[in-house]
Design a protein around this motif. Structure first.
Motif, PDB file in Angstrom:
ATOM      1  N   SER A  24       0.805  -1.216   0.000  1.00 28.56           N
ATOM      2  CA  SER A  24       0.000   0.000   0.000  1.00 28.56           C
ATOM      3  C   SER A  24       0.846   1.277   0.000  1.00 28.56           C
ATOM      4  N   THR A  25       2.143   1.140  -0.056  1.00 22.52           N
ATOM      5  CA  THR A  25       2.997   2.325  -0.045  1.00 22.52           C
ATOM      6  C   THR A  25       2.853   3.113  -1.351  1.00 22.52           C
ATOM      7  N   PRO A  26       2.797   4.458  -1.241  1.00 22.00           N
ATOM      8  CA  PRO A  26       2.631   5.269  -2.457  1.00 22.00           C
ATOM      9  C   PRO A  26       3.938   5.450  -3.228  1.00 22.00           C
ATOM     10  N   GLU A  31      12.346   4.113  -4.122  1.00 22.57           N
ATOM     11  CA  GLU A  31      12.114   5.322  -3.337  1.00 22.57           C
ATOM     12  C   GLU A  31      11.855   4.981  -1.871  1.00 22.57           C
ATOM     13  N   PHE A  32      11.099   3.926  -1.654  1.00 21.18           N
ATOM     14  CA  PHE A  32      10.781   3.510  -0.287  1.00 21.18           C
ATOM     15  C   PHE A  32      12.043   3.093   0.466  1.00 21.18           C
ATOM     16  N   ARG A  33      12.905   2.306  -0.190  1.00 21.51           N
ATOM     17  CA  ARG A  33      14.166   1.894   0.436  1.00 21.51           C
ATOM     18  C   ARG A  33      15.034   3.106   0.737  1.00 21.51           C
ATOM     19  N   SER A  34      15.065   4.053  -0.202  1.00 19.39           N
ATOM     20  CA  SER A  34      15.841   5.271   0.015  1.00 19.39           C
ATOM     21  C   SER A  34      15.284   6.056   1.204  1.00 19.39           C
ATOM     22  N   SER A  35      13.964   6.154   1.279  1.00 17.84           N
ATOM     23  CA  SER A  35      13.313   6.851   2.388  1.00 17.84           C
ATOM     24  C   SER A  35      13.611   6.158   3.719  1.00 17.84           C
ATOM     25  N   LEU A  36      13.540   4.827   3.709  1.00 11.98           N
ATOM     26  CA  LEU A  36      13.871   4.067   4.924  1.00 11.98           C
ATOM     27  C   LEU A  36      15.323   4.282   5.329  1.00 11.98           C
ATOM     28  N   GLU A  41      19.258   6.637   8.999  1.00  6.58           N
ATOM     29  CA  GLU A  41      20.440   7.459   9.266  1.00  6.58           C
ATOM     30  C   GLU A  41      20.096   8.625  10.197  1.00  6.58           C
ATOM     31  N   ASP A  42      18.929   9.216   9.979  1.00  7.68           N
ATOM     32  CA  ASP A  42      18.494  10.313  10.840  1.00  7.68           C
ATOM     33  C   ASP A  42      18.318   9.842  12.284  1.00  7.68           C
ATOM     34  N   LEU A  43      17.689   8.684  12.446  1.00  9.96           N
ATOM     35  CA  LEU A  43      17.504   8.132  13.787  1.00  9.96           C
ATOM     36  C   LEU A  43      18.839   7.769  14.432  1.00  9.96           C
TER      37      LEU A  43
END
Length: 121
Positions: A24-26, A31-36, A41-43
């Motif tokens: 269901s990811t848009p 892109e999803f892997r990059s976002s993850l 990295e941010d966390l």
């Protein structure tokens, strides 16, 4: 409820949830892997900052707490030295008051005895 049944249900639910999120990811998979990855990295950076802050607080506490304890001990010792003469004076006053009360009680008892003797006569 059996532990194995609970774990089986938990695992099935987790897998079902992951599949539902992926379907269901848009975003596309890339892109999803990059976002993850970015989120990960941010966390990790935030976690490193928090660890650094905790270490700084810990170091400051190790330096500050002994000073505060020593100052408190010195302050208490000073207070004791300042109040010792007052305490001795108060103890003397209390002893004096106690002897006065005892003397008054003695005179009161004598007065009562005299009054009783007069009443008996």
């Amino acid at each position: 409820m059996k532990t194995s049944t609970f774990l089986l249900g938990l695992t099935t639910g987790a897998i079902g949830g992951m599949v539902a999120v992926l379907l269901s990811t848009p975003q596309s998979g890339k892109e999803f892997r990059s976002s993850l990855q970015t989120t990960k990295e941010d966390l990790q950076n935030r976690l490193a900052d928090i660890k650094g802050s905790i270490e700084n607080i810990k170091n400051e506490a190790q330096q500050t707490i002994p000073k505060v304890i020593e100052e408190s001990k010195e302050s208490f010792a000073s207070w004791q030295a300042e109040t010792a003469p007052i305490q001795e004076n108060l103890q003397q006053e209390i002893a004096s008051l106690q002897s006065s009360v005892e003397e008054i009680e003695k005179h009161l008892a004598e007065f009562q005895n005299r009054k009783n003797q007069k009443n008996n006569e």
